[in-house]
Design an enzyme around this catalytic site. Structure first.
Site, mmCIF file in Angstrom:
data_model
loop_
_atom_site.group_PDB
_atom_site.id
_atom_site.type_symbol
_atom_site.label_atom_id
_atom_site.label_comp_id
_atom_site.label_asym_id
_atom_site.label_seq_id
_atom_site.Cartn_x
_atom_site.Cartn_y
_atom_site.Cartn_z
ATOM 1 N N CYS A 2 38.436 -90.234 7.801
ATOM 2 C CA CYS A 2 39.313 -90.915 6.856
ATOM 3 C C CYS A 2 40.765 -90.804 7.303
ATOM 4 C CB CYS A 2 39.224 -90.266 5.486
ATOM 5 S SG CYS A 2 37.580 -90.250 4.819
ATOM 6 N N TRP A 75 35.771 -92.875 5.991
ATOM 7 C CA TRP A 75 34.616 -92.613 6.854
ATOM 8 C C TRP A 75 33.689 -91.787 5.981
ATOM 9 C CZ3 TRP A 75 32.242 -88.327 9.310
ATOM 10 C CH2 TRP A 75 31.486 -88.630 10.443
ATOM 11 N N GLY A 102 39.144 -85.349 3.897
ATOM 12 C CA GLY A 102 38.641 -83.974 3.930
ATOM 13 C C GLY A 102 37.388 -83.869 3.095
ATOM 14 N N LYS A 475 30.597 -90.597 28.155
ATOM 15 C CA LYS A 475 31.300 -91.880 28.011
ATOM 16 C C LYS A 475 30.306 -93.018 27.874
ATOM 17 C CE LYS A 475 34.565 -90.945 27.074
ATOM 18 N NZ LYS A 475 34.996 -89.607 27.026
ATOM 19 N N GLU A 478 28.695 -93.037 24.468
ATOM 20 C CA GLU A 478 29.638 -93.409 23.412
ATOM 21 C C GLU A 478 29.923 -94.905 23.362
ATOM 22 O OE1 GLU A 478 33.225 -90.530 22.601
ATOM 23 O OE2 GLU A 478 32.869 -90.728 24.742
HETATM 24 C C1 F6R Z 1 34.779 -88.288 23.396
HETATM 25 C C2 F6R Z 1 35.682 -87.761 22.411
HETATM 26 C C3 F6R Z 1 35.238 -86.615 21.587
HETATM 27 C C4 F6R Z 1 36.378 -85.606 21.462
HETATM 28 C C5 F6R Z 1 35.992 -84.480 20.495
HETATM 29 C C6 F6R Z 1 37.083 -83.434 20.399
HETATM 30 O O1 F6R Z 1 35.309 -89.391 24.041
HETATM 31 O O2 F6R Z 1 36.770 -88.235 22.268
HETATM 32 O O3 F6R Z 1 34.099 -86.011 22.119
HETATM 33 O O4 F6R Z 1 36.662 -85.099 22.728
HETATM 34 O O5 F6R Z 1 35.756 -85.013 19.230
HETATM 35 O O6 F6R Z 1 38.273 -83.979 19.943
HETATM 36 P P1 F6R Z 1 39.654 -83.270 20.199
HETATM 37 O O7 F6R Z 1 39.870 -83.243 21.673
HETATM 38 O O8 F6R Z 1 40.660 -84.118 19.476
HETATM 39 O O9 F6R Z 1 39.546 -81.892 19.636
#
Ligand code: F6R
Length: 605
Positions: A2, A75, A102, A475, A478
């Protein structure tokens, strides 16, 4: 996840500005959208499930009166993505509207009590209780500010809340606990938001409120108080980011733009070496490192393990943030825990750093200035990637890797290690290697087109390049929705080889053994493993810096510069893998910027 925005101005209509601002939060991932404003002593509310443009077409979100408002992209966590569950939520009399990011963990018991007191709920969400609690305290005679304070005293969980009240039309109030919230300061207007890009067009001046600080916003002023009502003196920061950085600038997608920015991002991150050298001075006594991260950031951290263990002889663990609390507690003052996070807001990583601080030295490697994780850490390395909008991390991964390499380089300098001398000059060449690789884009497009219908991919790598294989597979999952597994090259025969046949594509990462700093036999061993899958019929694609790489007998090959030191290969080999996923996604007719079910910033556990 969200996203919330709030805006108040002296005389500008809020709804078009809020609409534009939540469009900038789209990248966080969402399923519903809504805006509430106050005008003429009434709350005007428009919301529904669906994409922002669809909902806007249906209800004309920018056509709402009033110079104060709050907006939300949802979300779904509690309750289906539908109109009733969309935010903003109001009290029964439509005098209060709130947006929330949250999870309110004790919402069920609070809801039961409120129902017994006569409150009528409309949605299945945990968030609606916030509007009812504020209503309850207002009806007891509390003013808006105190009603907010009493409300947050009752709720457990994570929240960033924005609230407006018809009886107080010149003020919006916000508060956070473990969910992101920033304040944007304008001349005769002010913002609150989950994220800076939402208001970057209007202002670069920001305040980062801490947990449980009440943010009281009018068009002229922002006052931040603690829960006892004391006014706090907060620092105003000026963001180095600009609006263009958060635009597509002619590219079809943010993901492609962000991949194209990688050579510059690497150079910019390298320019931060002095800051890293200073941090290292304070890390002299460490004898163990624990990396903690999620997703792509975890793969960056895993690359760090190979570096630190090989070159610094420092034993290094890598833990998923969500698993950190279950592991044996090895923390003490000689342990350095390193938290890697693009957003600096990932809920699991934030909880982990709260556990580790005061029990070990903590270092955060983060891209977003002032984000929650940076505020918990003893030391912070800011990666210099600029805003990343596509959900899948690309350029921020590179900037994390460069930061980790610099950290290893300077730690090794302090320990008089040879690695320092070799790597210091070698790493400077990485931006050129990346630029050179980008010239192969047509070849990568051709491969993407050829393999777009493949139903299973393996990514193989050995040693330093193994975490890159994991990241390549992530990647592809995703953005192209293709099942993909990353494996150490030598591990495939211990089970997954059973899946190999002519319908499977295997991407083999084979850097040549040309490192001045280490000697491995990774290339030869990887080629042997490649033969194992080839002989079982797999379609093999290889990325290699081996001098005569073009002679390797595979279905497709991407040749990279043979001067690249094997140790630095993770900084280069990931680029064609990101491009491959991007183009497969495009050829499958998908939107690589907004993969389904995923959120950019995961602020729930
Ligand atoms: C993959 C991706 C996620 C983030 C993960 C951690 O492309 O973006 O797997 O790497 O959610 O997010 P951060 O790095 O913001 O803690």
């Amino acid at each position: 996840m969200c996203g919330i925005v709030g805006y108040i101005s002296k005389n500008k209509k809020a709804s078009p500005i809020l609409l534009d601002a939540i469009k900038k939060l789209e990248y966080r991932g969402y399923d519903s959208v809504g805006i509430a404003t106050i005008d003429d002593e009434k709350i005007e509310l428009k919301k529904d499930s669906g994409k922002i443009n669809e909902v806007d077409k249906k209800v004309n979100l920018s056509d709402m009166r009033g110079c104060i408002g709050i907006a939300h992209v949802r979300w779904a966590t509690h309750g289906h993505p539908n109109k009733v569950n969309s935010h903003p939520h109001t009290d029964h009399d439509n005098r209060i509207a709130i947006v929330h990011n949250g999870i309110i963990e004790n919402h069920e018991e609070l809801k039961k009590e409120l129902i017994m007191e006569g409150h009528i709920f409309e949605s299945e969400t945990d968030s609606e209780i916030i509007a009812h609690l504020i209503e309850k305290f207002i009806s007891k005679g509390f003013n808006f500010q105190d009603a907010m304070i009493e409300t947050v005293k009752l709720i457990d969980g994570s929240y960033a809340i924005g609230a407006i009240l018809v009886d107080c039309p010149n003020k919006l109030i916000a508060i956070r606990n473990e969910s992101p919230l920033v304040v944007g300061l304008g001349n005769d207007y002010n913002f609150i938001a989950s994220d800076i890009p939402s208001f970057l067009k209007h202002t670069k001046k920001v305040i980062f409120p801490d947990d449980n600080e009440l943010v009281i916003v009018s068009s002229e002023n922002v006052t931040i108080k603690d829960l006892n009502g004391n006014i706090l003196d907060k620092k105003i920061e000026t963001m180095a980011w600009n609006e263009e950085m958060a635009q597509k600038e002619g590219y079809d997608h943010f993901m492609l733009k962000e991949i194209n920015e990688e050579s510059v991002v690497v150079a910019d991150t390298l320019s931060g070496r002095k800051e890293i050298e200073k941090i290292v001075v304070d890390l002299g006594s460490i004898n163990k490192i624990c990396f903690v991260a999620c997703g792509t950031s975890y793969h960056g951290a895993l690359t760090g393990k190979y570096l630190f263990e090989s070159f610094l002889n420092i034993s290094t663990d890598v833990s998923y943030s969500s698993e950190f609390k279950y592991l044996k507690d090895v923390l003490n003052e000689n342990v350095l825990t390193i938290f890697v996070s693009q957003s600096g807001e990932t809920a699991d990583t934030l909880s982990a750093i709260k556990m580790a601080k005061n029990r070990s030295k903590t270092l955060a490697i983060v891209n977003v200035l002032g984000s929650s994780i940076t505020r918990e850490a003893d030391h912070v390395i800011y990666t210099k990637a600029g805003p990343e909008i596509a959900v899948a991390a690309t350029k921020t991964y590179l900037s994390q890797l460069v930061s980790i390499y610099l950290l290893a380089i300077y730690l090794s300098k302090n320990r008089n290690n040879k690695f320092y001398e070799n790597m210091t000059s070698q790493i400077e060449k990485v931006p050129d290697y990346i630029n050179e690789l980008m010239l192969n884009e047509d070849k990568i497009k051709e491969i993407a087109n050829k393999y777009k219908s493949t139903t299973l991919f393996f990514f193989l790598g050995r040693g330093f390049i193994y975490p890159t294989a994991l990241e390549g597979a992530l990647k592809l999952k995703e953005v192209a929705y293709i099942p993909a597994e990353g494996y150490p090259s030598g591990e495939l025969k211990h089970g997954p080889l059973a899946l190999i046949d002519e319908n499977v594509a295997v991407m083999v990462l084979a850097p040549s053994e040309n490192s001045e700093s280490i000697s491995t036999s990774s290339y030869k061993d990887t080629i042997n493993n490649m033969e194992e899958v080839k002989s079982r019929g797999a379609q093999v694609i290889a990325i290699t810096s081996y001098k005569n790489g073009e002679n390797i007998d595979v279905n497709d090959i991407i040749q990279v510069n043979n001067q690249i030191d094997e140790l630095l290969s993770p900084l280069v080999y990931i680029v064609p893998l990101q491009l491959l996923s991007y183009y497969i996604s495009i050829y499958k007719g998908l939107d690589p910027d907004k993969p389904k079910n995923l959120a950019k910033c995961v602020t729930v556990k």
